[in-house]
Design a protein around this motif. Sequence first.
Motif, PDB file in Angstrom:
ATOM      1  N   UNK A  36       0.795  -1.228   0.000  1.00  0.00           N
ATOM      2  CA  UNK A  36       0.000   0.000   0.000  1.00  0.00           C
ATOM      3  C   UNK A  36       0.830   1.281   0.000  1.00  0.00           C
ATOM      4  N   UNK A  37       1.926   1.282  -0.744  1.00  0.00           N
ATOM      5  CA  UNK A  37       2.726   2.504  -0.842  1.00  0.00           C
ATOM      6  C   UNK A  37       2.080   3.422  -1.872  1.00  0.00           C
ATOM      7  N   UNK A  38       1.682   4.593  -1.399  1.00  0.00           N
ATOM      8  CA  UNK A  38       0.975   5.493  -2.307  1.00  0.00           C
ATOM      9  C   UNK A  38       1.849   5.963  -3.451  1.00  0.00           C
ATOM     10  N   UNK A  40     -11.820   5.610   0.395  1.00  0.00           N
ATOM     11  CA  UNK A  40     -12.992   5.326   1.220  1.00  0.00           C
ATOM     12  C   UNK A  40     -12.631   5.408   2.701  1.00  0.00           C
ATOM     13  N   UNK A  41     -11.470   4.856   3.049  1.00  0.00           N
ATOM     14  CA  UNK A  41     -11.037   4.869   4.442  1.00  0.00           C
ATOM     15  C   UNK A  41     -10.648   6.254   4.928  1.00  0.00           C
ATOM     16  N   UNK A  42     -10.413   7.179   4.000  1.00  0.00           N
ATOM     17  CA  UNK A  42     -10.015   8.516   4.418  1.00  0.00           C
ATOM     18  C   UNK A  42     -11.184   9.486   4.378  1.00  0.00           C
ATOM     19  N   UNK A  43     -12.377   8.965   4.388  1.00  0.00           N
ATOM     20  CA  UNK A  43     -13.590   9.786   4.404  1.00  0.00           C
ATOM     21  C   UNK A  43     -13.808  10.548   3.107  1.00  0.00           C
ATOM     22  N   UNK A  75     -15.470   9.999   0.406  1.00  0.00           N
ATOM     23  CA  UNK A  75     -16.414   9.093  -0.223  1.00  0.00           C
ATOM     24  C   UNK A  75     -16.662   9.417  -1.690  1.00  0.00           C
TER      25      UNK A  75
END
Lengths: 360, 272
Positions: free
Chosen positions: B219-221, B235-238, B240
Amino acid sequence: MKKVSISAKLKKVLIVGLSAVLMVGAFAGCGSNDKKTADKEPSETKNKVLEPVEITNVSYDPTRELYENYNKIFTEYWKNETGQDVTITQSHGGSGKQARSVLEGNEADVVTLALEQDVNELVTGGLIKDGWIKEFPKDSAPYTSTIVFLVRKDNPKGIKDWDDIVKDGVEIITPDPKTSGGARWNFLAAWGFALDKFSGDEAKAQDFLKSLYGNVTVLDSGARGSTTTFVENGQGDVLLAWENEAFLSIKEHPEDFEIVTPSISILAQPSVAIVDEVADERGTQEVAKGYLDYLYSDDAQRLEADNYYRPSNEDILKEYGDTFDLDLRLVNIEDDFGGWAKATDKFFADGAIFDQIYKQ
Amino acid sequence: MVQDKGNKIAKYILIGLGALFIIVMLVIPLVTVLSYSLREGWKVFYDAISDPYAIDALKLTLLATVVTLIVNTFFGIFASWGLTKFKFKGKQIITTLIDIPFSISPVIAGLVFILVFGRIGWASPFLSAHHLKIVFAVPGIILATIFVTFPFVSRELIPLMQSQGNEEEEAAALMGASWLRIYRKITLPHIKWGLLYGVILCTARAMGEFGAVSVVSGHLRGKTNTLPLHVEILFNEFHLTAAFAVSSILVVMAIIILVLRNIVEVRVKKEE
């Protein structure tokens, strides 16, 4: 005629394909060459203009926003200080899961994890030198946090303290202590409350935790997963959350949630460390050290507080007295649980108390 | 007459149920994705899909898909040729082995690669001596994608080649044609639509792969994040809306692929 043209086309595709495969191969070759030259670099960098450097920070779940902001101010600071451009790559997930991935070869120059024990796993794996905890001030915990409850607006279930969430019909959302650091802090905070309530009777405390986990309806692998389950997907009555995570949810949805502070919680100290094996190989020790050191600077401490982490600098923490409940009674891992090694063996190892509670 | 009526009712009920199922399970979710992604207007949508991390993720997804496609097409053609045109011992076992990725959970596929190529995997001494990096890097993602989509092409080709038999090839061989010529003039024209169909299915699956890739990605951006993984992060960072905007890229690509698939199907029917 048509058939011929199609097979000619296919031939073309095959040729293009073959050359693409060759190109990928050549590319991979270049990649490994890059590495070799990078190894030689540190010796000659001292007096020349510094080459741009890249470091990877493998972190736990709720720090996404914190490090997104911190990386900006650090990049600026480092450029002013040394003239070197630095790029930081982030990775986030459940703390235990992230430690695991570093152990398996996910090359992190620094780890900023949820708990000491996860960093200790990397010591056991030979990636980090023993004694890392004294390498940075305050036991290598630049910021702390604690565990609070996030409930739905107007607190329909009347949740005030740990007592209230073990009642029948209360649905709890918390992550899995096997993979999530936050979940371990949740567990220990509840344990701290139960011991206090039953004046040290561990059997009763275990029953208390059992009824607590009996009320858990969704057990995600990381703290952020639990937050989205509770906040976005609308599951459960109460989320056992990092204080910072709870504040962030309120910031995102001010109309929908409330924070409830229990009578007892825990001082959660997320740990930071340089991954020596990787940093030595890449020659990034210096920038990695700078990266973690700067977390203790006044600017960074304020930034951490703005992102709802409690700064470890007492004076700056006091500036944020309006945000944080500074009178909250906090148990801590050293004095109340005898340190992480002991707590892990007792509660979270295979077959230990958490397994006993959860399997029944 | 009465029976006819009963049949008609049964027919409409069945069609109705089928349509209802499709609408609830497929159409509504897809429409939701598209409408949600535009909820805050085109500006937010555009920002989400032009974000550097999203573009890096798209590039990585495309790279993984293209390499996977090439490898699996080659493999699929050779494997199905070998398995249908020749007789040898253990043929049945190989045919079964090819299907393993269909029945195995992608998570296990990912873990297998970590156990082999990871830091404590058995290939690790060799890899680190040569400064090669497989898992938690792009090659691992490509490998995982290849693994998961391994059977698509050969599964399409094997039955096709089996039904065609060997006569034409054998005749050509007797007349002295080289294998390459036999392949180009006889085998390929017979299988081309089946091949294309397999390739299309393989593309669709490769683009959307999540499970196996998630395990080996780290999961390295901007480095090892594919488009589906990027959706999860957003999604996990709000974010949406952004998550749905990026999802809609995947949805649109999937729809394009479906249209291509239908075109191929129509062509096949025409030729028959």
